[in-house]
Design a protein around this motif. Structure first.
Motif, PDB file in Angstrom:
ATOM      1  N   ILE A 158       0.887  -1.173   0.000  1.00 37.71           N
ATOM      2  CA  ILE A 158       0.000   0.000   0.000  1.00 37.71           C
ATOM      3  C   ILE A 158       0.918   1.214   0.000  1.00 37.71           C
ATOM      4  N   PHE A 159       0.650   2.177  -0.868  1.00 32.82           N
ATOM      5  CA  PHE A 159       1.416   3.428  -0.846  1.00 32.82           C
ATOM      6  C   PHE A 159       0.438   4.559  -0.511  1.00 32.82           C
ATOM      7  N   ALA A 160       0.759   5.319   0.529  1.00 31.45           N
ATOM      8  CA  ALA A 160      -0.138   6.393   0.981  1.00 31.45           C
ATOM      9  C   ALA A 160       0.702   7.622   1.385  1.00 31.45           C
ATOM     10  N   PRO A 161       0.136   8.831   1.465  1.00 31.69           N
ATOM     11  CA  PRO A 161      -1.203   9.152   0.979  1.00 31.69           C
ATOM     12  C   PRO A 161      -1.203   9.777  -0.420  1.00 31.69           C
ATOM     13  N   ASP A 162      -0.048  10.047  -1.039  1.00 28.70           N
ATOM     14  CA  ASP A 162      -0.060  10.822  -2.285  1.00 28.70           C
ATOM     15  C   ASP A 162      -0.138   9.941  -3.531  1.00 28.70           C
ATOM     16  N   ARG A 163      -1.279  10.031  -4.231  1.00 26.02           N
ATOM     17  CA  ARG A 163      -1.469   9.199  -5.435  1.00 26.02           C
ATOM     18  C   ARG A 163      -0.523   9.613  -6.569  1.00 26.02           C
ATOM     19  N   ASN A 164      -0.146  10.895  -6.620  1.00 22.95           N
ATOM     20  CA  ASN A 164       0.734  11.331  -7.719  1.00 22.95           C
ATOM     21  C   ASN A 164       2.156  10.801  -7.532  1.00 22.95           C
ATOM     22  N   LEU A 165       2.674  10.921  -6.310  1.00 23.28           N
ATOM     23  CA  LEU A 165       3.995  10.336  -6.041  1.00 23.28           C
ATOM     24  C   LEU A 165       3.919   8.819  -6.214  1.00 23.28           C
ATOM     25  N   GLY A 166       2.812   8.226  -5.761  1.00 25.57           N
ATOM     26  CA  GLY A 166       2.634   6.772  -5.894  1.00 25.57           C
ATOM     27  C   GLY A 166       2.691   6.329  -7.352  1.00 25.57           C
ATOM     28  N   LEU A 179      -2.788   2.331  -4.197  1.00 26.59           N
ATOM     29  CA  LEU A 179      -2.626   3.750  -3.849  1.00 26.59           C
ATOM     30  C   LEU A 179      -3.787   4.299  -3.028  1.00 26.59           C
ATOM     31  N   TRP A 180      -3.450   4.984  -1.958  1.00 22.24           N
ATOM     32  CA  TRP A 180      -4.424   5.839  -1.263  1.00 22.24           C
ATOM     33  C   TRP A 180      -4.598   7.070  -2.140  1.00 22.24           C
ATOM     34  N   GLN A 181      -5.849   7.536  -2.311  1.00 19.60           N
ATOM     35  CA  GLN A 181      -6.113   8.611  -3.284  1.00 19.60           C
ATOM     36  C   GLN A 181      -5.996  10.011  -2.675  1.00 19.60           C
ATOM     37  N   GLY A 182      -4.863  10.309  -2.097  1.00 13.94           N
ATOM     38  CA  GLY A 182      -4.647  11.648  -1.554  1.00 13.94           C
ATOM     39  C   GLY A 182      -3.827  12.486  -2.522  1.00 13.94           C
ATOM     40  N   HIS A 187       0.364  21.273  -5.499  1.00 13.69           N
ATOM     41  CA  HIS A 187       0.964  20.657  -6.692  1.00 13.69           C
ATOM     42  C   HIS A 187      -0.078  20.249  -7.732  1.00 13.69           C
ATOM     43  N   GLU A 188      -1.344  20.149  -7.311  1.00 16.16           N
ATOM     44  CA  GLU A 188      -2.380  19.824  -8.309  1.00 16.16           C
ATOM     45  C   GLU A 188      -2.944  21.090  -8.945  1.00 16.16           C
ATOM     46  N   THR A 189      -2.416  22.240  -8.555  1.00 13.09           N
ATOM     47  CA  THR A 189      -2.922  23.493  -9.115  1.00 13.09           C
ATOM     48  C   THR A 189      -2.250  23.845 -10.442  1.00 13.09           C
ATOM     49  N   PHE A 190      -1.107  23.187 -10.731  1.00 16.18           N
ATOM     50  CA  PHE A 190      -0.395  23.556 -11.958  1.00 16.18           C
ATOM     51  C   PHE A 190      -1.169  23.088 -13.191  1.00 16.18           C
ATOM     52  N   SER A 191      -1.191  23.963 -14.182  1.00 17.13           N
ATOM     53  CA  SER A 191      -1.981  23.679 -15.376  1.00 17.13           C
ATOM     54  C   SER A 191      -1.081  23.258 -16.530  1.00 17.13           C
ATOM     55  N   ALA A 205      14.150  26.839 -22.126  1.00 18.27           N
ATOM     56  CA  ALA A 205      14.072  26.515 -20.693  1.00 18.27           C
ATOM     57  C   ALA A 205      13.821  25.023 -20.474  1.00 18.27           C
ATOM     58  N   GLU A 206      14.448  24.479 -19.441  1.00 15.72           N
ATOM     59  CA  GLU A 206      14.133  23.110 -19.028  1.00 15.72           C
ATOM     60  C   GLU A 206      13.041  23.168 -17.962  1.00 15.72           C
ATOM     61  N   VAL A 207      12.183  22.153 -17.960  1.00 15.00           N
ATOM     62  CA  VAL A 207      11.115  22.085 -16.958  1.00 15.00           C
ATOM     63  C   VAL A 207      11.572  21.145 -15.850  1.00 15.00           C
ATOM     64  N   VAL A 208      11.580  21.646 -14.608  1.00 12.43           N
ATOM     65  CA  VAL A 208      11.913  20.790 -13.458  1.00 12.43           C
ATOM     66  C   VAL A 208      10.681  20.728 -12.557  1.00 12.43           C
ATOM     67  N   ALA A 209      10.315  19.528 -12.128  1.00 10.82           N
ATOM     68  CA  ALA A 209       9.029  19.369 -11.431  1.00 10.82           C
ATOM     69  C   ALA A 209       9.137  18.436 -10.228  1.00 10.82           C
ATOM     70  N   HIS A 210       8.272  18.683  -9.262  1.00 14.50           N
ATOM     71  CA  HIS A 210       8.195  17.829  -8.070  1.00 14.50           C
ATOM     72  C   HIS A 210       7.238  16.661  -8.367  1.00 14.50           C
ATOM     73  N   PRO A 211       7.539  15.446  -7.886  1.00  8.81           N
ATOM     74  CA  PRO A 211       6.676  14.306  -8.208  1.00  8.81           C
ATOM     75  C   PRO A 211       5.275  14.350  -7.594  1.00  8.81           C
ATOM     76  N   GLU A 212       4.977  15.356  -6.775  1.00  5.35           N
ATOM     77  CA  GLU A 212       3.598  15.499  -6.287  1.00  5.35           C
ATOM     78  C   GLU A 212       2.678  16.087  -7.363  1.00  5.35           C
ATOM     79  N   CYS A 213       3.251  16.535  -8.501  1.00  2.02           N
ATOM     80  CA  CYS A 213       2.421  17.081  -9.594  1.00  2.02           C
ATOM     81  C   CYS A 213       1.696  15.945 -10.310  1.00  2.02           C
ATOM     82  N   GLU A 214       0.615  16.323 -11.008  1.00  2.33           N
ATOM     83  CA  GLU A 214      -0.133  15.317 -11.756  1.00  2.33           C
ATOM     84  C   GLU A 214       0.664  14.832 -12.971  1.00  2.33           C
TER      85      GLU A 214
END
Ligand code: 13P
Ligand code: SF4
Length: 321
Positions: A158-166, A179-182, A187-191, A205-214
């Motif tokens: 089981i991986f919790a709580p972040d579904r995007n990192l999961g 996955l727990w669906q948290g 990080h979910e606000t980025f479009s 430009a290079e794009v660098v992102a955190h794994p909590e993003c979708e």
């Protein structure tokens, strides 16, 4: 008792005085100030150590200070207290929570865990002490892949709580995780649409992102990593322009480390400042000073929860070496 030049109740406009007062209190209390990269620049500048969640936990585990002033959010300060039950752990604003941690209420998670009895529980450190106490191993964004890779391939997880990192860990390891669906509201606000428009504006430009993003945002990233990993990447890359898809507080350190490079914060979907973490930003230099002057608010935990949450954190520290 405290020999600062400011009265704790005075209003403190000159930032320089606050810096001096905090330095004096640091000596007086034998305190260490640990700060996350999402804190406001003044707090980062007064900190003894600035890091990502793993670095901050490692520092908290190693410190010989009597007082830990934690400039971050509640689960981070709580982790420091779990590791240091006999030290005073101060959080400048006790209301500095975490939207992601809030998506995982303990009673519901206990039922979820009971429904998957053969599963090992790997929890992202962005969760409450009660969730940590129900977990087998804690991980952070910098070691989640490495930790899952160390678990035998036939062991269900089981991986919790972040579904995007999961989902990111699943893609990196080829493992099937429950996955727990948290998720994190910041990080979910980025479009994706606005990110692609920004890439057209800055084609080099290079794009660098955190794994909590979708996933829809992560697929445009040249590099994905924890806040420390993002900072290291922009320092070492030969590129000079970066679109930063995480909380923009990290840009303060990026600009300090490589001032000749350009850092463009990725925009949120709406016309708002919702890419700034409202929880992290509750802490201010004034509140940090007040916390040290008054030795509160402090983190207090029930001993049974603290003791149960300690083992999975220690497992993480051992598996991250
Ligand atoms: P890091 O592991 O990069 O510090 O991430 C913490 C966090 O809260 C991201 O939102
Ligand atoms: Fe929590 Fe998101 Fe803020 Fe990180 S950015 S502390 S995950 S709400």
């Amino acid at each position: 008792m405290f020999t600062t030049t400011l009265s704790p109740t005075a209003s403190h406009s000159p930032a320089l005085d606050l810096f001096e007062a905090i330095e004096a209190l640091k000596q007086e209390l034998n305190a260490v100030i640990l700060a996350h990269y999402y804190q406001e620049p003044d707090i980062q500048d007064v900190a003894d150590y600035i890091g990502d969640s793993l670095g901050l936990s490692q520092r908290a585990a190693d410190t010989d200070a009597d007082v830990i002033v934690f400039a971050g959010v509640h689960f981070m300060a709580e982790t420091a207290k779990i590791l240091n039950p006999n030290k005073l752990v101060l959080l400048p604003d006790l209301a500095a929570g975490c939207s992601l941690a809030d998506t995982c209420p303990p009673a519901e998670f206990a039922a979820f865990k009971a429904a998957h009895p053969d599963h090992l529980v790997v929890s992202y450190i962005n969760c409450s002490a009660a969730i940590k106490a129900m977990s087998d191993i804690i991980c952070t964004s910098s070691n989640a892949v490495k930790i899952v890779q160390q678990i035998p391939a036939d062991q269900p997880i089981i991986f919790a709580p972040d579904r995007n990192l999961g989902r990111y860990v699943m893609a990196q390891t080829g493992r099937d995780l429950v996955l727990w669906q948290g998720s994190c509201m910041v990080h979910e606000t980025f479009s994706e649409k606005k990110l692609v428009q920004l890439q057209m504006e800055y084609p080099h430009a290079e794009v660098v992102a955190h794994p909590e993003c979708e996933e829809s945002v992560l697929r445009h990233a040249h590099f994905i990593g924890s806040t420390t990993a993002l900072l290291n990447y922009v320092q070492n890359s030969h590129r000079t322009q970066f679109i930063v898809v995480t909380e923009p507080g990290i840009i303060h350190q990026m600009e300090k480390q490589v001032p000749h490079k350009l850092f463009i914060p990725a925009p949120p979907l709406a016309n708002c400042a919702c890419n700034e973490c409202p929880h992290m930003r509750l802490n201010t230099l004034e509140k940090l000073y007040q916390a040290m002057a008054h030795r509160q608010p402090e983190i207090i935990l029930p001993e049974d929860i603290r003791a149960a949450a300690l083992a999975p954190i220690q497992r993480m520290l051992a598996m991250s070496r």
